[in-house]
Design a protein around this motif. Structure first.
Motif, PDB file in Angstrom:
ATOM      1  N   HIS A   1       6.510   0.787   7.469  1.00 29.78           N
ATOM      2  CA  HIS A   1       5.334   1.153   8.241  1.00 29.78           C
ATOM      3  C   HIS A   1       5.590   0.952   9.739  1.00 29.78           C
ATOM      4  O   HIS A   1       5.278   1.818  10.562  1.00 29.78           O
ATOM      5  CB  HIS A   1       4.143   0.332   7.776  1.00 29.78           C
TER       6      HIS A   1
ATOM      7  N   THR B   1     -10.143   9.617   7.948  1.00 30.55           N
ATOM      8  CA  THR B   1      -9.227   9.432   6.822  1.00 30.55           C
ATOM      9  C   THR B   1      -9.425   8.054   6.187  1.00 30.55           C
ATOM     10  O   THR B   1      -9.481   7.930   4.965  1.00 30.55           O
ATOM     11  CB  THR B   1      -7.774   9.602   7.278  1.00 30.55           C
TER      12      THR B   1
ATOM     13  N   ARG C   1      -5.004   1.639  -4.571  1.00 30.20           N
ATOM     14  CA  ARG C   1      -3.957   1.488  -3.557  1.00 30.20           C
ATOM     15  C   ARG C   1      -2.834   0.633  -4.101  1.00 30.20           C
ATOM     16  O   ARG C   1      -2.904   0.131  -5.211  1.00 30.20           O
ATOM     17  CB  ARG C   1      -4.543   0.907  -2.282  1.00 30.20           C
TER      18      ARG C   1
ATOM     19  N   GLY D   1       3.383  15.706  -3.098  1.00 32.53           N
ATOM     20  CA  GLY D   1       3.533  15.625  -1.648  1.00 32.53           C
ATOM     21  C   GLY D   1       4.814  14.945  -1.232  1.00 32.53           C
ATOM     22  O   GLY D   1       5.332  14.079  -1.933  1.00 32.53           O
TER      23      GLY D   1
ATOM     24  N   LEU E   1       5.503  14.439   2.661  1.00 28.90           N
ATOM     25  CA  LEU E   1       5.184  13.672   3.860  1.00 28.90           C
ATOM     26  C   LEU E   1       4.105  12.623   3.601  1.00 28.90           C
ATOM     27  O   LEU E   1       4.137  11.534   4.159  1.00 28.90           O
ATOM     28  CB  LEU E   1       4.740  14.601   4.990  1.00 28.90           C
ATOM     29  N   ASP E   2       3.135  12.965   2.784  1.00 26.56           N
ATOM     30  CA  ASP E   2       2.067  12.037   2.409  1.00 26.56           C
ATOM     31  C   ASP E   2       2.018  11.965   0.888  1.00 26.56           C
ATOM     32  O   ASP E   2       1.149  12.560   0.245  1.00 26.56           O
ATOM     33  CB  ASP E   2       0.728  12.519   2.970  1.00 26.56           C
TER      34      ASP E   2
ATOM     35  N   ARG F   1       1.408  11.077  -2.955  1.00 29.81           N
ATOM     36  CA  ARG F   1       0.279  10.516  -3.684  1.00 29.81           C
ATOM     37  C   ARG F   1       0.583  10.556  -5.170  1.00 29.81           C
ATOM     38  O   ARG F   1       1.178  11.508  -5.659  1.00 29.81           O
ATOM     39  CB  ARG F   1      -0.986  11.332  -3.414  1.00 29.81           C
TER      40      ARG F   1
ATOM     41  N   ARG G   1      -2.371   6.580  -2.727  1.00 33.45           N
ATOM     42  CA  ARG G   1      -1.482   6.926  -1.619  1.00 33.45           C
ATOM     43  C   ARG G   1      -0.232   6.068  -1.711  1.00 33.45           C
ATOM     44  O   ARG G   1      -0.303   4.859  -1.883  1.00 33.45           O
ATOM     45  CB  ARG G   1      -2.173   6.701  -0.288  1.00 33.45           C
TER      46      ARG G   1
ATOM     47  N   THR H   1       2.327   6.187   0.680  1.00 33.96           N
ATOM     48  CA  THR H   1       2.997   6.133   1.965  1.00 33.96           C
ATOM     49  C   THR H   1       3.500   4.725   2.228  1.00 33.96           C
ATOM     50  O   THR H   1       2.796   3.760   1.993  1.00 33.96           O
ATOM     51  CB  THR H   1       2.020   6.568   3.078  1.00 33.96           C
ATOM     52  N   TRP H   2       4.718   4.608   2.703  1.00 28.76           N
ATOM     53  CA  TRP H   2       5.394   3.341   3.027  1.00 28.76           C
ATOM     54  C   TRP H   2       5.554   2.436   1.812  1.00 28.76           C
ATOM     55  O   TRP H   2       5.417   1.228   1.878  1.00 28.76           O
ATOM     56  CB  TRP H   2       4.678   2.603   4.157  1.00 28.76           C
TER      57      TRP H   2
END
Length: 164
Positions: free
Chosen positions: A10, A54, A63, A97, A99-100, A102, A135, A137-138
């Motif tokens: 991140h 968002t 999460r 996805g 880039l993002d 999920r 999500r 991401t990271w």
């Protein structure tokens, strides 16, 4: 196997975003001959509004961390809640996805989860009432490892549903 949030990834992404933003700000101020602080105020407000919207939309979604055992998929929810879904109760689980990324999970029977799901409890607007979106991401380990684990744990039917 446990998939968790990586603060290192991140921070690296945020540093990269700041560097790219500074380069774009410099380019814009030179090309359009506008004061840098005016450009920063204009686009900073737009970015802030997008980030707040968002964050508001995603606050009720499951999460990280997410844990996969041989029998169950464990999702972490808002305020420390946990949702457990047996693999036999998972209709589909896909990583979508690039880039993002999920994880999208659909259960066969929402009442067989622990605790039982209520309609709209874990979903976001525009999704099905029992569709779970996590999500990624990271995330550590990366999404490729999650795809492999899902393929290993979910039965591959190889059949397409018939259209009527």
């Amino acid at each position: 196997m446990e998939f968790r949030y990586s603060p290192r990834r991140h921070r690296l992404a945020m540093v990269l975003a700041v560097l790219v933003g500074a380069a774009l700000l410099t380019f814009y101020t030179v090309v359009f001959d506008e004061a840098w602080w005016k450009v920063l105020l204009r686009f900073g407000m737009i970015g802030g509004c997008v980030a707040l919207t968002t964050n508001w939309q995603l606050r009720h979604q499951p999460r990280l961390p997410l844990r996969l055992t041989d029998e169950t998929l464990h999702l972490s929810g808002p305020k420390g809640t946990t949702l457990s879904i047996d693999w036999v109760n998972v209709a589909s689980a896909q990583v979508r996805g690039r880039l993002d990324p999920r994880l999208v999970v659909v259960t066969l029977d929402p009442q067989q989860t622990r605790p039982p799901m209520r309609a709209g409890q874990w979903s976001t607007p525009g999704r099905g009432p029992y569709e779970l979106v996590v999500r990624l991401t990271w995330m550590e380990p990366r999404t490729d490892a999650l795809r492999r684990e899902l393929t290993r744990r979910l039965p591959a039917t190889g059949q397409r549903p018939e259209r009527q």
